[in-house]
Design a protein around this motif. Structure first.
Motif, PDB file in Angstrom:
ATOM      1  N   ILE A   1      -2.515  -7.146  -4.933  1.00  0.00           N
ATOM      2  CA  ILE A   1      -3.225  -6.687  -3.726  1.00  0.00           C
ATOM      3  C   ILE A   1      -2.585  -5.369  -3.310  1.00  0.00           C
ATOM      4  CG2 ILE A   1      -3.993  -7.296  -1.406  1.00  0.00           C
ATOM      5  CD1 ILE A   1      -3.364 -10.209  -2.075  1.00  0.00           C
ATOM      6  N   SER A   2      -3.108  -4.293  -3.846  1.00  0.00           N
ATOM      7  CA  SER A   2      -2.485  -2.986  -3.651  1.00  0.00           C
ATOM      8  C   SER A   2      -3.548  -1.944  -3.343  1.00  0.00           C
ATOM      9  CB  SER A   2      -1.710  -2.604  -4.922  1.00  0.00           C
ATOM     10  OG  SER A   2      -1.091  -1.357  -4.773  1.00  0.00           O
ATOM     11  N   TYR A   3      -3.229  -1.059  -2.417  1.00  0.00           N
ATOM     12  CA  TYR A   3      -4.172   0.001  -2.049  1.00  0.00           C
ATOM     13  C   TYR A   3      -3.442   1.320  -1.897  1.00  0.00           C
ATOM     14  CZ  TYR A   3      -2.270  -0.637   2.655  1.00  0.00           C
ATOM     15  OH  TYR A   3      -1.421  -0.717   3.737  1.00  0.00           O
ATOM     16  N   THR A   4      -4.181   2.397  -1.948  1.00  0.00           N
ATOM     17  CA  THR A   4      -3.676   3.719  -1.579  1.00  0.00           C
ATOM     18  C   THR A   4      -4.636   4.252  -0.528  1.00  0.00           C
ATOM     19  OG1 THR A   4      -4.922   5.292  -2.938  1.00  0.00           O
ATOM     20  CG2 THR A   4      -3.226   3.985  -4.046  1.00  0.00           C
ATOM     21  N   THR A   5      -4.115   4.991   0.421  1.00  0.00           N
ATOM     22  CA  THR A   5      -4.966   5.432   1.532  1.00  0.00           C
ATOM     23  C   THR A   5      -5.922   6.557   1.146  1.00  0.00           C
ATOM     24  OG1 THR A   5      -3.191   6.895   2.303  1.00  0.00           O
ATOM     25  CG2 THR A   5      -3.362   4.717   3.331  1.00  0.00           C
ATOM     26  N   ILE A   6      -5.954   6.919  -0.127  1.00  0.00           N
ATOM     27  CA  ILE A   6      -6.890   7.944  -0.576  1.00  0.00           C
ATOM     28  C   ILE A   6      -7.881   7.390  -1.599  1.00  0.00           C
ATOM     29  CG2 ILE A   6      -5.530   8.826  -2.523  1.00  0.00           C
ATOM     30  CD1 ILE A   6      -7.594  10.867   0.060  1.00  0.00           C
ATOM     31  N   ASP A   7      -7.739   6.124  -1.992  1.00  0.00           N
ATOM     32  CA  ASP A   7      -8.675   5.607  -2.992  1.00  0.00           C
ATOM     33  C   ASP A   7     -10.047   5.378  -2.358  1.00  0.00           C
ATOM     34  OD1 ASP A   7      -8.557   3.145  -1.657  1.00  0.00           O
ATOM     35  OD2 ASP A   7      -7.175   2.254  -3.091  1.00  0.00           O
ATOM     36  N   GLU A   8     -11.008   5.115  -3.188  1.00  0.00           N
ATOM     37  CA  GLU A   8     -12.395   4.990  -2.715  1.00  0.00           C
ATOM     38  C   GLU A   8     -12.543   3.872  -1.687  1.00  0.00           C
ATOM     39  OE1 GLU A   8     -16.522   3.586  -4.784  1.00  0.00           O
ATOM     40  OE2 GLU A   8     -15.566   5.348  -5.662  1.00  0.00           O
ATOM     41  N   HIS A   9     -11.858   2.780  -1.938  1.00  0.00           N
ATOM     42  CA  HIS A   9     -11.885   1.628  -1.019  1.00  0.00           C
ATOM     43  C   HIS A   9     -11.445   2.045   0.391  1.00  0.00           C
ATOM     44  CE1 HIS A   9     -10.865  -2.396   0.527  1.00  0.00           C
ATOM     45  NE2 HIS A   9      -9.661  -1.911   0.820  1.00  0.00           N
ATOM     46  N   CYS A  10     -10.333   2.782   0.471  1.00  0.00           N
ATOM     47  CA  CYS A  10      -9.804   3.172   1.775  1.00  0.00           C
ATOM     48  C   CYS A  10     -10.616   4.282   2.424  1.00  0.00           C
ATOM     49  CB  CYS A  10      -8.339   3.599   1.645  1.00  0.00           C
ATOM     50  SG  CYS A  10      -7.242   2.232   1.214  1.00  0.00           S
ATOM     51  N   ARG A  11     -11.118   5.220   1.615  1.00  0.00           N
ATOM     52  CA  ARG A  11     -11.955   6.275   2.183  1.00  0.00           C
ATOM     53  C   ARG A  11     -13.203   5.688   2.827  1.00  0.00           C
ATOM     54  NH1 ARG A  11     -11.306   8.725  -2.854  1.00  0.00           N
ATOM     55  NH2 ARG A  11     -13.564   8.774  -3.208  1.00  0.00           N
ATOM     56  N   LYS A  12     -13.768   4.696   2.182  1.00  0.00           N
ATOM     57  CA  LYS A  12     -14.987   4.066   2.704  1.00  0.00           C
ATOM     58  C   LYS A  12     -14.720   3.391   4.051  1.00  0.00           C
ATOM     59  CE  LYS A  12     -18.625   0.786   1.395  1.00  0.00           C
ATOM     60  NZ  LYS A  12     -19.136  -0.088   0.297  1.00  0.00           N
ATOM     61  N   ILE A  13     -13.628   2.626   4.127  1.00  0.00           N
ATOM     62  CA  ILE A  13     -13.301   1.924   5.368  1.00  0.00           C
ATOM     63  C   ILE A  13     -12.957   2.913   6.477  1.00  0.00           C
ATOM     64  CG2 ILE A  13     -11.581   0.412   6.453  1.00  0.00           C
ATOM     65  CD1 ILE A  13     -11.500  -1.155   3.811  1.00  0.00           C
ATOM     66  N   SER A  14     -12.224   3.953   6.132  1.00  0.00           N
ATOM     67  CA  SER A  14     -11.834   4.947   7.125  1.00  0.00           C
ATOM     68  C   SER A  14     -13.049   5.690   7.668  1.00  0.00           C
ATOM     69  CB  SER A  14     -10.835   5.931   6.509  1.00  0.00           C
ATOM     70  OG  SER A  14     -10.355   6.823   7.470  1.00  0.00           O
ATOM     71  N   GLN A  15     -13.958   6.070   6.789  1.00  0.00           N
ATOM     72  CA  GLN A  15     -15.173   6.770   7.232  1.00  0.00           C
ATOM     73  C   GLN A  15     -16.083   5.852   8.036  1.00  0.00           C
ATOM     74  OE1 GLN A  15     -16.738   8.456   3.559  1.00  0.00           O
ATOM     75  NE2 GLN A  15     -15.605  10.365   3.897  1.00  0.00           N
TER      76      GLN A  15
ATOM     77  N   GLY B   1       0.827  -1.204   0.000  1.00  0.00           N
ATOM     78  CA  GLY B   1       0.000   0.000   0.000  1.00  0.00           C
ATOM     79  C   GLY B   1       0.855   1.244   0.000  1.00  0.00           C
ATOM     80  N   THR B   2       0.262   2.357  -0.373  1.00  0.00           N
ATOM     81  CA  THR B   2       0.935   3.651  -0.283  1.00  0.00           C
ATOM     82  C   THR B   2       0.072   4.605   0.530  1.00  0.00           C
ATOM     83  OG1 THR B   2      -0.030   4.316  -2.407  1.00  0.00           O
ATOM     84  CG2 THR B   2       2.209   3.432  -2.433  1.00  0.00           C
ATOM     85  N   ASP B   3       0.729   5.399   1.364  1.00  0.00           N
ATOM     86  CA  ASP B   3       0.040   6.358   2.216  1.00  0.00           C
ATOM     87  C   ASP B   3       0.126   7.722   1.532  1.00  0.00           C
ATOM     88  OD1 ASP B   3      -1.215   7.656   4.231  1.00  0.00           O
ATOM     89  OD2 ASP B   3       0.401   7.478   5.692  1.00  0.00           O
ATOM     90  N   ASP B   4      -0.967   8.122   0.898  1.00  0.00           N
ATOM     91  CA  ASP B   4      -0.896   9.322   0.063  1.00  0.00           C
ATOM     92  C   ASP B   4      -2.045  10.289   0.310  1.00  0.00           C
ATOM     93  OD1 ASP B   4      -2.636   7.450  -0.975  1.00  0.00           O
ATOM     94  OD2 ASP B   4      -1.421   7.061  -2.735  1.00  0.00           O
ATOM     95  N   ASN B   5      -2.517  10.343   1.566  1.00  0.00           N
ATOM     96  CA  ASN B   5      -3.525  11.365   1.860  1.00  0.00           C
ATOM     97  C   ASN B   5      -3.023  12.348   2.913  1.00  0.00           C
ATOM     98  OD1 ASN B   5      -3.934  10.480   4.511  1.00  0.00           O
ATOM     99  ND2 ASN B   5      -5.803   9.389   4.054  1.00  0.00           N
ATOM    100  N   GLY B   6      -1.729  12.340   3.159  1.00  0.00           N
ATOM    101  CA  GLY B   6      -1.182  13.161   4.223  1.00  0.00           C
ATOM    102  C   GLY B   6      -0.633  14.488   3.745  1.00  0.00           C
TER     103      GLY B   6
END
Length: 799
Positions: free
Chosen positions: A138-152, A80-85
């Protein structure tokens, strides 16, 4: 077999990468019955190129991943990449030459997402180049829709659990980034300053109060003394006049006052530090804000209003001196809190923010830390020290454009919090409307959207779920808790602690079983290498000059959890090992053409000795890697390869290869088995050259597609005594070799005879000693010339 004279790493590494990806060598099989080993991979921040610290610590993680895969585990190893900071936001601004505050939020977010698509391609390419064996599907970014949904969803769940609240409260604030920050985002830095003894007056009588921050005089709301300080007992309860600003504040008592510090009188301002904030609440003091969100003086500073903090401090000191109100100035060095992202001195401002409540859980979180298996063990102390020092609940709101929006609206009439419906997620309150027609509390139909976004760690603390939920059917119960959390020691208080917090709040369990902590890469002066300091070395250049395997070999030269100075000589050593491995393999494989792949009925003693030594290395490597000790594993296989295998065994059995007899099959079997095992033991650390050599020869015999999914080597059953006799035979050969060197004889010079004086029976190794050292006759008898004391052997040599 045809071999290139030298190993071409550049061509090989690119080709091997394509082979791994094309054959899905590292793919996680959700339907496999194998035991699962899962790694909660650190999501690096996209801030340009992969840096030296990344290549260091991610290589160390990959050593374990490759080892576990060869141990028969089904590896769940996402990336994963952390790219919403904030770091990514600043990078986007720099690349595009814009300021986020000068654009609409919608347009800036769109620009960020579009820019990140291009940046991520090159960024991930860097990580692939050093040989990471992640499942790149199996790759994610912390700003994609998948991650925004889980975070919210996490935010909504914790709010419903009563663990989140919003209030106007003193918070840690960065004037440069103009956002609230969490305690975990602070960094201590030593700086020079001055203790200023300033005159306050009571009815014309002078009292000196020491402060390092005279610019906060207009925000002074009280003066505190210790209740047992006899010097000031007569003024407690009275009011004292603040210099330059000519207003009065009460004199109160509190045991937090240090009797020995300064003059023993403390100025309380809203807010100079955490103690000020605590006194403000405890004594219900008034609020006077002297500093703006962008680090300037407010209107209560009168003629100093609008000045930057340091300029206001300078001018106030000058005016105090002119008025005769500065009686003493002492130069000091003290520790200040700065924002770890930008290095700006933090302020404490009263603003409305969202918090996760966890101060009441400190004991539980401490116990959670003790339940983890820490590697190395002492790193738990950093976790414990952090919890003991916690003073604030977790502030999770940030005043930025780019990030995961906080999924709430507020009733315009009564300020009721309106949560987003889960069916709406991911949602942006600025763009979207709540899923209700009117306020459930007052029936108002007007709503105000929340403009703040979540702290990036509020999302990154969910990495196990972010990764697992990418899989078909989201097998969370099957994979959680995960096996391993690898990370550097500097983010124990960030990523590790916050992930434990979220996991305990959501699931009442720890997110992983084991924790593996890496260190920093230091420059020659002992300072951490970083792009901001300009003292770093780009790993991409190291790979070009040497190769990825050399970079990884260097990364294995540091003990777990320890910082290491970057020294190029380690890369030179690594390159020598790679060259030696290539040349030794070339020699062996060329002598194993048409190998029968069958174990002979009898193994010669010297061959058994080598397999016994190999078994020792296998045991050491296995035990070490089971405990995440890649340093000891690397040292063990390196020692065996160079000393026992190359320096001794290959030289001992060459005569049997070049002059075949009934013992040659034993030598060939041992060569095949030992070289294959060596490649496997080196494979987690140097994946490219080991794969290339495996594909060049062993694959046709082993029938396994890649060395990295083959079985980890196991020990060999060896006759009792073979190891001891073989060790003594090696000692004899070494002694004769040294004798030839001292007497300036070539190693292939034939000797007439050697007499061995020993109580041991050397019948089974006589031929190997003779063949290796070119000896016509070996006799057993009395000798005196050369003594090998550790083996109780004496030798006489006749030229």
């Amino acid at each position: 077999m045809q071999f290139e004279k030298t190993y071409n790493s550049k061509e090989t590494e690119q080709r091997i990468q394509e082979f791994w990806v094309g054959n899905d060598i590292f793919g996680f099989d959700v339907n496999s019955k194998k035991p699962i080993f899962s790694i909660d991979t650190p999501p690096p921040t996209i801030s340009g190129k992969m840096h030296i610290g990344h290549s260091f610590s991610y290589s160390q993680t990959d050593f374990i991943a490759r080892y576990k895969r060869m141990q028969g585990y089904n590896l769940f190893y996402p990336f994963g990449t952390d790219d919403n900071g904030l770091a990514t936001e600043r990078l986007i601004e720099k690349i595009n030459g814009i300021k986020s505050t000068e654009m609409s939020r919608k347009d800036f977010i769109k620009l960020c997402l579009n820019t990140l698509v291009e940046l991520r391609k090159e960024y991930i390419k860097d990580f692939k180049s050093i040989g990471l064996s992640c499942d790149w599907k199996i790759s994610y970014t912390t700003i994609d829709e998948h991650c925004r949904k889980i975070s919210q969803k996490s935010f909504i769940d914790l709010y419903k659990l009563g663990r989140e609240y919003r209030m106007e409260s003193p918070v840690i604030w960065c004037p440069e980034c103009q956002t609230a920050i969490a305690q975990a985002e602070l960094k201590d830095t030593e700086t020079e300053s001055y203790f200023n003894d300033i005159i306050f007056k009571i009815n014309g009588k002078d009292f000196a109060i020491a402060t390092t921050r005279p610019e906060l005089l207009p925000a002074c709301v009280a003066i505190f003394v210790h209740p047992n300080d006899k010097r000031y007992k007569d003024i407690v309860g009275k009011k004292i006049e603040v210099p330059l600003f000519n207003f009065e504040v009460p004199i109160l008592t509190d045991e937090k006052v240090d009797l020995e510090k300064g003059t023993g009188i403390v100025m309380c301002c809203t807010f100079g530090d955490q103690t000020d904030a605590e006194w403000y609440k405890a004594y219900k003091l008034p609020l006077k804000m002297a500093i703006t969100k962008d680090g300037k003086m407010t209107e209560i500073a009168k003629k100093y209003a609008g000045l930057r903090i340091k300029e206001a401090r300078k001018r106030i000191i000058e005016d105090l001196r002119k008025e005769g109100l500065l009686v003493k100035q002492e130069k000091i060095t003290h520790v200040l809190n700065v924002h770890e992202r930008c290095g700006t001195e933090i302020e404490i401002l009263k603003t409305k923010q969202w918090f996760i409540k966890y101060m009441d859980l400190k004991s539980r979180l401490s116990e959670s830390g003790m339940q983890l298996n820490w590697h190395p063990e002492h790193m738990i102390n950093r976790y414990e020290n952090w919890i003991r020092g916690l003073q604030w609940d977790w502030c999770i709101s940030r005043q930025r454009f780019f990030g995961v929006p906080i999924p709430v609206w507020y009733c315009k009439k009564c300020d009721e919090v309106i949560l987003a419906d889960e069916s709406q997620l991911p949602v942006d309150p600025i763009e979207d409307k709540p899923n209700i027609d009117k306020c459930p509390k007052c029936d108002s139909v007007e709503f105000i959207p929340e403009k703040d976004v979540l702290d990036t760690w509020a999302t990154s603390s969910l990495t196990p779920k972010l990764a697992i939920d990418l899989l078909p059917n989201k097998p969370f119960e099957k994979l959680f808790p995960m096996s391993l959390r690898p990370q550097a020691h500097d983010i124990i208080t960030f990523w590790l602690f916050n992930t434990v917090v979220k996991s305990q709040l959501h699931y009442k369990k720890n997110p992983w079983k084991d924790v593996m902590i890496s260190g920093w890469v230091l420059d020659p002066k002992g300072e951490k290498m970083s792009k901001s300091k300009g003292n770093t070395i780009e790993p991409q250049e190291i790979v070009k000059k040497y190769c990825a395997d050399a970079l990884r070999f260097w990364a294995a030269s540091a003990k777990l959890g320890e910082d290491v100075s970057f020294q190029e000589k380690e890369l030179v050593t690594a390159q020598k090992t790679i060259t030696k491995l290539w040349n030794a393999s070339k020699l062996i494989m060329q002598n194993l053409d048409n190998y029968s792949n069958k174990k002979p009925k009898k193994l010669e003693v010297i061959d058994q000795w080598l397999l016994a030594k190999l078994s020792d290395a296998i045991n050491t490597c296995t035990d070490a890697l089971d405990n995440y000790d890649y340093f000891s594993a690397k040292a063990s296989i390196d020692q065996f390869f160079w000393k026992d295998f190359c320096d001794n065994y290959l030289e001992i059995i060459k005569h049997r290869l070049y002059n075949p007899d009934e013992t040659t099959d034993s030598a060939k079997y041992t060569l095949y088995e030992s070289l294959l095992a060596i490649l496997k033991l080196f494979a987690p650390i140097m994946p490219y050259i080991t794969e290339e050599l495996y594909q060049s020869f062993f694959k046709k015999y082993e029938k396994i597609i890649s060395i990295h999914v083959s079985n980890w080597p196991t020990i060999y059953e060896i006759d009792d005594g073979s190891k001891e006799i073989g060790e003594k035979a090696k000692a004899i050969i070494v002694a004769i070799r040294q004798w030839k060197n001292v007497n300036k004889l070539a190693l292939n010079t034939e000797l007439a005879s050697v007499t061995i004086d020993s109580e041991y029976n050397f019948d089974d190794v006589i031929n190997d000693i003779k063949g290796t050292m070119k000896i016509k006759e070996i006799e057993i008898g009395k000798a005196e010339d050369i003594i090998i004391p550790e083996h109780h052997i004496k030798l006489d040599i006749v030229k």
